[in-house]
Structure formats: structure tokens, C-alpha cells
Motif scaffolding. Structure first.
Motif, PDB file in Angstrom:
ATOM      1  N   GLN A   1      -1.143   4.458  -4.672  1.00 43.43           N
ATOM      2  CA  GLN A   1      -2.732   5.666  -4.325  1.00 43.43           C
ATOM      3  C   GLN A   1      -3.006   5.359  -5.587  1.00 43.43           C
ATOM      4  OE1 GLN A   1      -4.147   6.259  -1.652  1.00 43.43           O
ATOM      5  NE2 GLN A   1      -2.387   5.067  -0.816  1.00 43.43           N
TER       6      GLN A   1
ATOM      7  N   ARG B   1       2.378   5.006  -0.575  1.00 44.57           N
ATOM      8  CA  ARG B   1       1.653   6.394  -0.366  1.00 44.57           C
ATOM      9  C   ARG B   1       2.044   6.794  -1.280  1.00 44.57           C
ATOM     10  NH1 ARG B   1      -2.804   5.436   2.357  1.00 44.57           N
ATOM     11  NH2 ARG B   1      -2.450   4.767   4.758  1.00 44.57           N
TER      12      ARG B   1
ATOM     13  N   ASP C   1       1.301  -2.492   7.832  1.00 40.48           N
ATOM     14  CA  ASP C   1       1.212  -3.271   6.399  1.00 40.48           C
ATOM     15  C   ASP C   1       2.738  -3.637   5.941  1.00 40.48           C
ATOM     16  OD1 ASP C   1      -1.947  -3.541   6.427  1.00 40.48           O
ATOM     17  OD2 ASP C   1      -1.906  -0.844   5.908  1.00 40.48           O
TER      18      ASP C   1
ATOM     19  N   GLN D   1      -0.567   1.648  10.949  1.00 40.18           N
ATOM     20  CA  GLN D   1      -1.063   0.485  10.307  1.00 40.18           C
ATOM     21  C   GLN D   1      -0.239   0.661   8.876  1.00 40.18           C
ATOM     22  OE1 GLN D   1      -4.144  -1.316  10.798  1.00 40.18           O
ATOM     23  NE2 GLN D   1      -3.335  -1.785   8.696  1.00 40.18           N
ATOM     24  N   ASP D   2       0.388   1.742   8.919  1.00 44.94           N
ATOM     25  CA  ASP D   2       1.482   2.033   7.494  1.00 44.94           C
ATOM     26  C   ASP D   2       2.286   0.937   7.985  1.00 44.94           C
ATOM     27  OD1 ASP D   2      -0.629   3.319   5.756  1.00 44.94           O
ATOM     28  OD2 ASP D   2       0.710   4.702   6.221  1.00 44.94           O
TER      29      ASP D   2
ATOM     30  N   GLY E   1      -2.114   6.945  14.210  1.00 47.49           N
ATOM     31  CA  GLY E   1      -2.714   5.480  13.974  1.00 47.49           C
ATOM     32  C   GLY E   1      -2.517   4.900  12.668  1.00 47.49           C
ATOM     33  N   LEU E   2      -2.592   5.694  11.948  1.00 52.12           N
ATOM     34  CA  LEU E   2      -2.260   5.784  10.294  1.00 52.12           C
ATOM     35  C   LEU E   2      -1.144   5.443   9.510  1.00 52.12           C
ATOM     36  CD1 LEU E   2      -4.739   8.555   8.258  1.00 52.12           C
ATOM     37  CD2 LEU E   2      -5.175   5.741   8.575  1.00 52.12           C
TER      38      LEU E   2
ATOM     39  N   GLY F   1      -7.510   6.739  14.343  1.00 47.72           N
ATOM     40  CA  GLY F   1      -7.725   6.398  13.584  1.00 47.72           C
ATOM     41  C   GLY F   1      -7.162   8.047  12.402  1.00 47.72           C
TER      42      GLY F   1
ATOM     43  N   ARG G   1       9.036   3.880   6.954  1.00 49.16           N
ATOM     44  CA  ARG G   1       7.348   4.053   8.424  1.00 49.16           C
ATOM     45  C   ARG G   1       7.724   3.830   9.982  1.00 49.16           C
ATOM     46  NH1 ARG G   1       3.267   0.087   4.788  1.00 49.16           N
ATOM     47  NH2 ARG G   1       3.212   2.425   2.504  1.00 49.16           N
TER      48      ARG G   1
ATOM     49  N   PRO H   1      -3.207  11.279  11.975  1.00 49.09           N
ATOM     50  CA  PRO H   1      -1.555  10.514  11.549  1.00 49.09           C
ATOM     51  C   PRO H   1      -1.078   9.358  12.062  1.00 49.09           C
ATOM     52  CG  PRO H   1      -2.888  12.527  12.039  1.00 49.09           C
ATOM     53  CD  PRO H   1      -3.985  12.119  12.963  1.00 49.09           C
TER      54      PRO H   1
ATOM     55  N   ARG I   1       1.303  -1.029   0.279  1.00 46.90           N
ATOM     56  CA  ARG I   1      -0.067   0.034  -0.298  1.00 46.90           C
ATOM     57  C   ARG I   1       0.860   0.725  -0.416  1.00 46.90           C
ATOM     58  NH1 ARG I   1      -5.218  -1.624   0.483  1.00 46.90           N
ATOM     59  NH2 ARG I   1      -5.606  -3.260   2.021  1.00 46.90           N
TER      60      ARG I   1
END
Length: 905
Positions: A93, A43, A158, A154-155, A150-151, A146, A125, A148, A41
Motif C-alpha cells: 500500500q 496489503r 489479483d 478481489q484480492d 468483495g474486497l 464492495g 487470501r 469486506p 497489490r
């Protein structure tokens, strides 16, 4: 020889998985690599940031970490080139997955280069997440869920999951073989078993024998469910001592409590065998040996278990005058010789045969969280149960006010009343202050005291101020001046002729704070001398009595008692209403939780296995098509909405007017070709899954996953799995297509990703063509493998290669069938001209007589002049690779009188 009751035979599906061990090729595995890149995923601008990071770590810009522009996307050393960076940048993206490069572009990309990119991405990351965490800690602000941070976290997750998945899917050879097998158990008669008891009788002795027999059933494995993924799910209700039932139970036991993983799939009994390379005969021999050992051990354990569950007791008693119907009287008629009565158990004999009836190419994948979709109901149940608890009312008294708060159109206490469904009183209206205006009686002589009716101060209030007005004149005569005095105060007006006075605040300090804060009935007495025409007026101002007397003026003022009582009454009413609502909601939640729990647990085993198979299929499709693949993309949903499809109930397209234009159909059918190919190329009924526990999952979810419970042990293991090794079974005839798809990604023009893998696929397909039902077996004359119900003949003919029908003379054509496939010659014979095996399979077109058969053509030459070559028509059951007998106890007992034990009975 006892007759074998083939009509009463039981069958148990079995398989032997052979994992091939081959060098991992430097190229290929396009689908694995494509799925890995999509799972990252990426960015915007992350690919170039990774390139800069790699160059910095290499020590100089443009160093070996970056590579040159004219290099290949990557080399086997793991160096990431600029060309690979530009390829990965196309995945940043991308809003339209259809515009992404096809998986085939990764055929020539080396795995070490992709892993190096992933490791660098994880590092970048992680730094970003640590930076955001430090900024939040420095500001002291709480980050929203959710946000910045948290994202960013999550990155990181992933990328980590993607890198680990790439390692797992590329570490070993994905190809393997699955030998489809079958255990067949048929009753083969009864045989005398062990000696149970011996009853000696002296001459003319008489005794009574009581015979009791029972079976002990183990609760752990008694309830056995046999599943068929096609039609029926039934519960085994046969005698628990039968070998087939015990074997099935033992198989479920070994699968359920496997130490390393839980094995599921369409085949209940699976054992593994590994090979260092691929060789048809060697692999078959080794896997057959392993399968035979596994099956023999399985049935022996089951037979022993069945015997342990069967118990027979014989007790002997001497008759002393009473006789029971359950006793048997035995008497030795001889006057000189002793007699012995021996009791033997009767054992049921089982003929056990292990057939091998198919060979399939397998392809291994590792997918994360196979049971994630099925956990949603358990999460919903946990959320419902989490709402059950004691009632708590957190509304403070201070929130009950008659003020209109911002955003509201009515007093706040009415808003609260509507929220909780309560009827509450309005706030108290301050009462009017008491006062009086009276005329005092005239006093012509002397003095007198006048006390009018008292001031009635309302409950909860007190005197704040007390003002006095009076007017009077003196009695006639110059010496008769009047005097006026308020008893209890320093107010004293004397020797005046007349006048009007007031207002005079009696509660002020000038008058000694007269009647300040007085409550109840307030009496005021006046002393008057020589007065006439006197009028007295008293007016008061009242205030609520505070909750605490005389508060400190430096502290906030206390609310009054009346208002506090009103707030308390309103709070009690709101609490009662909220409690009633809460208990109603608790009842609804408990009902929903019970219904959901029943929905989770009261599901038949067949449905559970089908759901798990569907989840595995979904996980495989996501892996093959990438994480961006959606089973119902938003564009498709919009197209269905326009077509007036009932999305809630799944009702649509029930008439001829589908309502989809060309664009909508293109969206709906975007992945149709790939999905169709995957479903056709894979035998989903034979897919094998190895489940690995929750600790392969994200640590944050361990606490929830480890507490998941389900009455079905296989479903519980599926729910608690963090990852799964899925062994895809390739359908017969699709071997080369699947290898081309999985390794080359359908690259156009077609490429050969790895010739060794394609060769293995061809060999497995050819080997299956020569060995299993309906197809001639390999090397029938020189192999230890026997074919059940096969038709075998030999020929001494010398035949050449021809495309025309050929009639072959054999020693006997009996039982050969027109239209059946026959194998001609042996697999160990090689044509010296080209080095190819001469064995082949052809179709019988005619059976002219008892010594001839006609085949459609011959692809190889065959010489039977020196050694006759074999012509074999395979049977329908497959290759019989092992046969043995097992014994289980029956309820019968054999009796023998005077048996001789010298023979070792």
C-alpha cells in the motif's frame, strides 16, 4: 518471354516470427518481476504473514522456508528469504509509486522464490475470503457490494492473475526474431489454359454457337478492406479473380479463423517458425523455408479460389430458321473433310516473388484483458438495453397517505405527486353529521304519529350513533297525561305531565340498536298522545362505511370506502403519470442505445485497428510500469484543474501561460523518460498480437464476454479476448538497450542481466546490418539468397586493416553509388588470428573509374589472391528468397480451328 508488368504489381506485407528456444536464465527479467509484485497489490503486513505461513508449512520457525538474514533475496530452489520479504514489504500500500524500489532490484531475484511467495499469498487470501463468507453466512446478513468479502475476493483474484502472468511470462524465452517480408505479384502475360469446349463440324455443316460467360462472387470474402496505419483505408474493388485480391482475402481468412488465437498487428500475414537455439545462418535458412512454404501455399489457395469463382459456359444449338444476335454461325466450307473448333480459356500469369527486407528482435509479453477498455461502450449499451422492457408500477396503495413521513415537509401523497409529475386531488373531508330539531304539532285529543323530514346520510357513510332529545307538556286537565313513543324502539314514556328528556342513544343496545349503520334517508316516526309544546331534536354521528362489512374485531380495521376511492383515484393518476414518464424515458434510452450502437458499429476499419493498437500499447505500458501506473494520476488532474484546463473537452495549454509550477511539472513528467524510451525502442507498426479467447479471463465475466458481437470480426475477437501474447518488435539499433531495460530494469550502476540475451541482441542487430535494404547482405557469394537489383563485383586485392580511405580494384565498378554501403567479403570466412568473421560493411566515398571504388576504412584484412572476395552493394527491395508463378482465369477465350491434340494440348 512475356513482359512482366512491374508497374501493375501488387504487394502484401508478410512476416515470419521465429521464436527462439533457449534455457531460461536464473536472473534478469526485472520488468516482468517488478510488474508481478505490483500486481499482487500487497496489503499492510501481508509480506510478514506470508513469511510466517511459509515457516509453519516448513515445519519449524526459522527453517529453510524463511532463510537467513544474510542470504540473497532468493535462490534458484524457490526458497523465500527474509531479505526478499523485507523487499516485498516495501510494496504494501505504497501511496507514492515514485518511492517504490526500481525494477532493477529484482534482477537477482529467482522466479521460483517469487512464485512461492505468490502461491502462499493466494492461500492466505483464500482463507481470509472463506472466513468472511462463513461469518456472513452465520450472521444471515447480506453483504453490501464492495464490502469486506468483495474486497477479499478481489484480492484473491489479483494474486491469482499475477501468479499466472508470472508463469506465462517466464516459462519461455522472451526473445525472438521477426523477419519482415513482402509478397510481390505482378502480371506476366497471358497463356492458353484448359480446353473449354470442342465443336465438330461435318463437311458443309453449319451450326450456331452461343457464348456466355460470367463470374460467381463469394459473399464471404468479397468485401476486402486494405488498411494502411499511416494514411488511408480503402475497400478493394478490383476484379475478384485477381491473385493479389484473392491472396489478401485468403490472408484475412487465415488470420481471422486461426484455431489457437487471433493474430493482429501491423502485418496482415504472419507465420511462425521455432528454433532450438540461435544461429544466424541456420535460423535464416529454416525461417526462409517456412516462409516460402507458407507464402506458396497461401497464393496457391488464393489462385485455386479465384479459378473456382470463374465459370465459362459454351452452348451449341442448331439454327432452325431463327437467328439471334448473341449467336455465331460456324460453317465447314470443305465438302470432304471434317473440321473441329476448339475453345480454350485464357489464363492470366502472375510472377510471385517473396522478398525479405528486414530483421527485428522481438520480446514477448502476456497481458490480461487487452480489450477491457473497449468493452466499456458495450457495457453501457448492455445497460441501456437492460433498461428497456414493459412498464411496471410497483407503488402499493397503502403508500398513498396524507401523513407527513419522517424527513418530509408535506403530506406524502404530495411528495409522490411531485415525484411522478401528476396532479392529484386532496383527501376527502369528512361531511357534517345530519341532525334536526323540530316542533311537533299539538294534539289536544287522542293520539297521532309525527314523522319529520328524514336525516340525509352522505354517500359512503352510515349512522354510528343517534341521540334524541325532546321536551313536551301534557294537555290541560289532571287526567290528560302525555305519552311519547319512538316507533321501532322500546322507548316509551307515558302518562307524564311534562318534562325534558335526553340524550337518549337510540343506536345503543338498550333501544335495540335503532338505525345503527343506517344509510341514505333515515326516517324517524314518533307516536304522541295528549302533547303540546313539544320540541324534538335528533343528532347523529356518522362514520365511513368500511370496505368489508362488520370486520372481525380481532383483525386490523379496514379502510373506509371513501378513502379507498381517494387512494384508488390518486394511484391511477400517479400510475398514468409514471407510465408517461416511463415511455418518454424508454424512447430516450432507445434513441441513446441506437446512437451508441451505430457509434460502435459504424466505424471504419482503420480506426478500429488504431484503437486496438492503442489499447495494446496501454496494456504494455501498464505491464512495464506496473498496475499502479496511471495515464492521468489524480495529482496531474489537480494540476490541470489549477491550470484551468477544460477536462471535459480536452482543451488546455493553448496559450503561453501553462500555469504549472515545478512540483506540478515533476508530477506530470514522472514517467516521461520511460514512456519516451518505450515508444522509441518499439516499432509499434510491426507489433504482433495473439489474442486468446474469453475463457482466459475471470469466469464471472464469461457470460457477458461470450455475447459480445461486432460486425468486424477482428474487433469482435479483440473484445472477447481474455489475454494477449504481445510480440514487441524492437526498433533497429535499440536491441541492446531494450534487453538491458527489460532484463535489468535500468539498474544503477548498469548491470549485465544475462550475457547470452545481450549476445543474441547484438547478433540480430549485426545480421540485419548485413542482410537487408541499404545495408550489405551477409555471405552474398555463397548463399542461395538472391538480392534483387543488387550490384555485385569481385576483387583479387590483398588488403590490410586501416583507418584511412582505401581504393579497391574490382572487376567492374558500374552502378556502384557514392554514399552507399557495400559488404566486403563473405560471412563464412574467419580470420585465423582472432577467430572473427572477416566480412564487414563500409561506405563508398568515391568511384574513381570503371574498375575501382574507394571506401572510408577497413576494419578487417581481406585476401583475394587465392579466391576473389565479393564486394556487393545491396538492392532496395531486399533479399529475394523465393520466386514462382501462379495462374488465374481471365475473361478472354482463345479459339483454334482444326487444332491437333496429339501434342497433349
Amino acid at each position: 518471354m512475356p513482359t512482366v508488368l512491374t508497374g501493375s504489381s501488387r504487394e502484401i506485407a508478410k512476416a515470419t516470427l521465429v521464436q527462439l528456444r533457449l534455457p531460461v536464465p536464473p536472473t534478469g527479467q526485472a520488468l516482468v518481476k517488478s510488474a508481478y509484485v505490483r500486481q499482487l497489490r500487497l496489503r499492510p503486513d501481508e509480506a510478514h504473514a506470508v513469511r510466517d505461513h511459509l515457516r509453519q508449512t516448513a515445519g519449524a520457525p526459522g527453517g529453510t522456508a524463511g532463510g537467513a538474514a544474510d542470504e540473497d533475496p532468493a535462490d534458484v530452489s524457490g526458497e523465500v528469504s527474509d531479505e526478499l520479504i523485507e523487499l516485498l514489504a516495501r510494496y504494501e500500500q505504497q501511496d507514492q509509486p515514485a518511492l517504490l524500489p526500481p525494477p532493477g532490484v529484482f534482477v537477482d531475484v529467482a522466479v521460483p522464490a517469487l512464485k512461492a511467495f505468490g502461491d502462499a499469498l493466494v492461500e492466505l487470501r483464500r482463507r481470509r475470503a472463506e472466513q468472511l463468507a462463513a461469518e456472513r453466512a452465520g450472521s444471515g446478513a447480506e453483504a453490501a457490494f464492495g464490502g469486506p468479502l468483495g474486497l477479499a475476493q478481489q484480492d484473491v483474484r489479483d494474486a491469482l492473475v499475477a501468479v499466472r502472468g508470472l508463469e506465462a511470462n517466464t516459462r519461455a524465452t522472451p526473445l525472438g526474431m521477426l523477419n519482415l517480408e513482402r509478397l510481390e505479384m505482378a502480371p506476366a502475360g497471358l497463356e492458353r489454359g484448359e480446353l473449354i469446349a470442342t465443336i465438330p463440324l461435318a463437311p458443309l455443316e453449319e451450326t450456331a454457337v452461343s457464348h456466355k460467360e460470367w463470374s460467381v462472387r463469394s459473399k464471404e470474402f468479397t468485401s476486402i478492406v486494405t488498411d494502411s496505419l499511416e494514411t488511408v483505408s480503402e475497400t478493394g474493388v478490383t476484379d475478384n479473380t485477381e491473385l493479389s485480391q484473392s491472396t489478401s482475402s485468403q490472408a484475412q481468412h487465415s488470420n481471422q479463423f486461426n484455431v489457437t488465437a487471433t493474430v493482429t498487428g501491423g502485418i496482415p500475414v504472419i507465420n511462425g517458425s521455432a528454433q532450438s537455439g540461435f544461429s544466424s545462418q541456420d535460423s535464416t535458412s529454416q525461417s526462409a523455408t517456412d516462409s516460402t512454404k507458407h507464402a506458396t501455399q497461401l497464393t496457391k489457395k488464393a489462385s485455386a479460389r479465384a479459378r473456382q469463382e470463374h465459370k465459362t459456359t459454351i452452348s451449341t444449338t442448331t439454327v432452325t430458321g431463327s437467328e439471334e444476335t448473341s449467336t455465331r454461325v460456324l460453317k465447314n466450307p470443305s465438302q470432304v473433310s471434317a473440321m473441329r473448333v476448339d475453345y480454350f480459356s485464357l489464363m492470366r500469369k502472375w510472377r510471385v516473388r517473396l522478398y525479405r527486407h528486414g530483421l527485428r528482435l522481438t520480446y514477448d509479453l502476456v497481458i490480461p484483458e487487452p480489450g477491457a477498455g473497449l468493452r466499456r461502450m458495450h457495457k453501457e449499451l448492455a445497460d441501456l438495453k437492460g433498461q428497456l422492457g414493459p412498464f411496471q408500477f410497483g407503488l402499493p396503495h397503502s403508500e398513498i397517505t396524507d401523513a407527513i413521513l419522517p424527513g418530509e415537509t408535506q403530506p406524502h401523497y404530495r411528495v409522490l405527486a411531485e415525484r411522478y409529475g401528476a396532479v392529484v386531488p386532496d383527501p376527502p373531508i369528512p361531511p357534517s353529521a345530519p341532525q334536526f330539531s323540530v316542533g311537533a304539532p299539538q294534539q289536544e285529543e287522542g293520539w297521532h304519529i309525527f314523522t319529520p323530514d328524514p336525516l340525509e346520510v352522505p354517500d359512503g357513510y352510515r349512522i354510528k350513533t343517534l341521540n334524541l332529545w325532546f321536551a313536551t307538556t301534557s294537555k290541560t286537565g289532571s287526567d290528560n297525561k302525555f305519552s311519547f313513543k319512538v316507533l321501532g324502539t322500546p322507548l316509551y314514556i307515558k302518562e307524564q305531565d311534562q318534562g325534558e328528556y335526553g340524550p337518549m342513544e337510540l343506536t345503543s343496545t338498550a333501544y335495540g340498536a335503532f338505525m345503527l349503520h343506517a344509510t341514505g334517508k333515515v326516517y324517524i316516526s314518533f307516536e304522541m298522545i295528549n302533547n303540546r309544546n313539544t320540541t324534538i331534536r335528533v343528532a347523529s354521528e356518522i362514520e365511513p362505511i368500511p370496505t368489508q362489512p362488520d370486520p372481525d374485531p380481532t383483525q386490523p380495521a379496514h379502510s373506509d370506502r371513501v378513502r379507498d376511492k381517494w387512494q384508488s383515484d390518486v394511484w391511477n393518476l400517479l400510475r398514468d403519470a409514471a407510465q408517461s414518464q416511463y415511455y418518454e424515458r424508454q424512447q430516450d434510452i432507445a434513441t441513446k442505445a441506437a446512437a451508441l450502437e451505430e457509434q460502435i458499429e459504424q466505424v471504419d476499419t482503420l480506426t478500429l485497428r488504431r484503437e486496438e493498437s492503442e489499447e495494446i500499447m496501454k496494456g504494455v505500458l501498464r505491464f512495464l510500469l506496473g498496475p499502479d501506473f496511471a495515464f492521468m494520476p489524480p495529482d496531474v488532474v489537480d494540476a490541470f484543474v489549477k491550470a484551468r484546463v477544460d477536462l471535459e473537452h480536452g482543451i488546455g495549454f493553448d496559450d503561453n501561460g501553462l500555469g504549472l509550477d515545478a512540483t506540478a511539472w515533476a508530477t506530470v513528467r514522472e514517467h516521461e523518460g520511460v514512456v519516451r524510451f518505450v515508444n522509441q525502442a518499439i516499432e509499434w507498426e510491426n507489433v504482433v498480437t495473439f489474442l486468446y479467447s474469453y475463457f482466459w479471463d475471470v469466469p464471472q465475466s464469461w457470460n457477458f464476454i461470450r455475447r459480445l458481437r461486432h460486425p468486424d470480426a477482428d474487433r469482435q475477437a479483440f473484445l472477447r479476448s481474455g489475454s494477449a501474447r504481445v510480440v514487441l518488435t524492437v526498433r533497429k539499433g535499440w536491441e541492446q538497450d531494450w534487453v538491458t531495460f527489460a532484463e535489468g530494469g535500468f539498474k544503477s550502476p548498469p548491470t549485465t542481466p544475462d550475457s547470452q540475451y545481450l549476445t543474441i541482441a547484438r547478433e540480430i542487430a549485426a545480421y540485419d546490418d548485413r542482410n537487408y535494404p541499404g545495408i550489405p547482405p551477409a555471405n552474398p557469394g555463397r548463399s542461395a539468397v538472391r538480392l534483387e537489383e543488387a550490384v555485385y563485383a569481385t576483387s583479387r586485392e590483398v588488403l590490410g586493416k586501416t583507418a584511412n580511405p582505401v581504393t579497391i580494384k574490382v572487376d567492374s565498378s558500374r552502378d556502384f553509388l557514392v554514399g552507399a554501403l557495400v559488404v566486403i567479403d563473405s560471412a563464412d570466412k574467419v580470420d585465423p588470428a582472432d577467430g572473427r568473421v572477416v566480412q564487414e560493411s563500409q561506405i563508398i566515398t568515391a568511384v574513381p573509374d570503371l574498375t575501382h571504388i574507394t571506401v572510408g576504412r577497413l576494419d578487417r584484412a581481406h585476401d583475394g589472391s587465392v579466391t576473389p572476395f565479393a564486394v556487393l552493394q545491396p538492392g532496395t527491395k531486399g533479399a529475394l528468397i523465393a520466386e514462382w508463378n501462379e495462374y488465374t482465369p481471365s475473361s478472354g477465350t482463345d479459339i483454334e480451328i482444326g487444332s491437333d491434340l496429339d501434342g497433349g494440348v
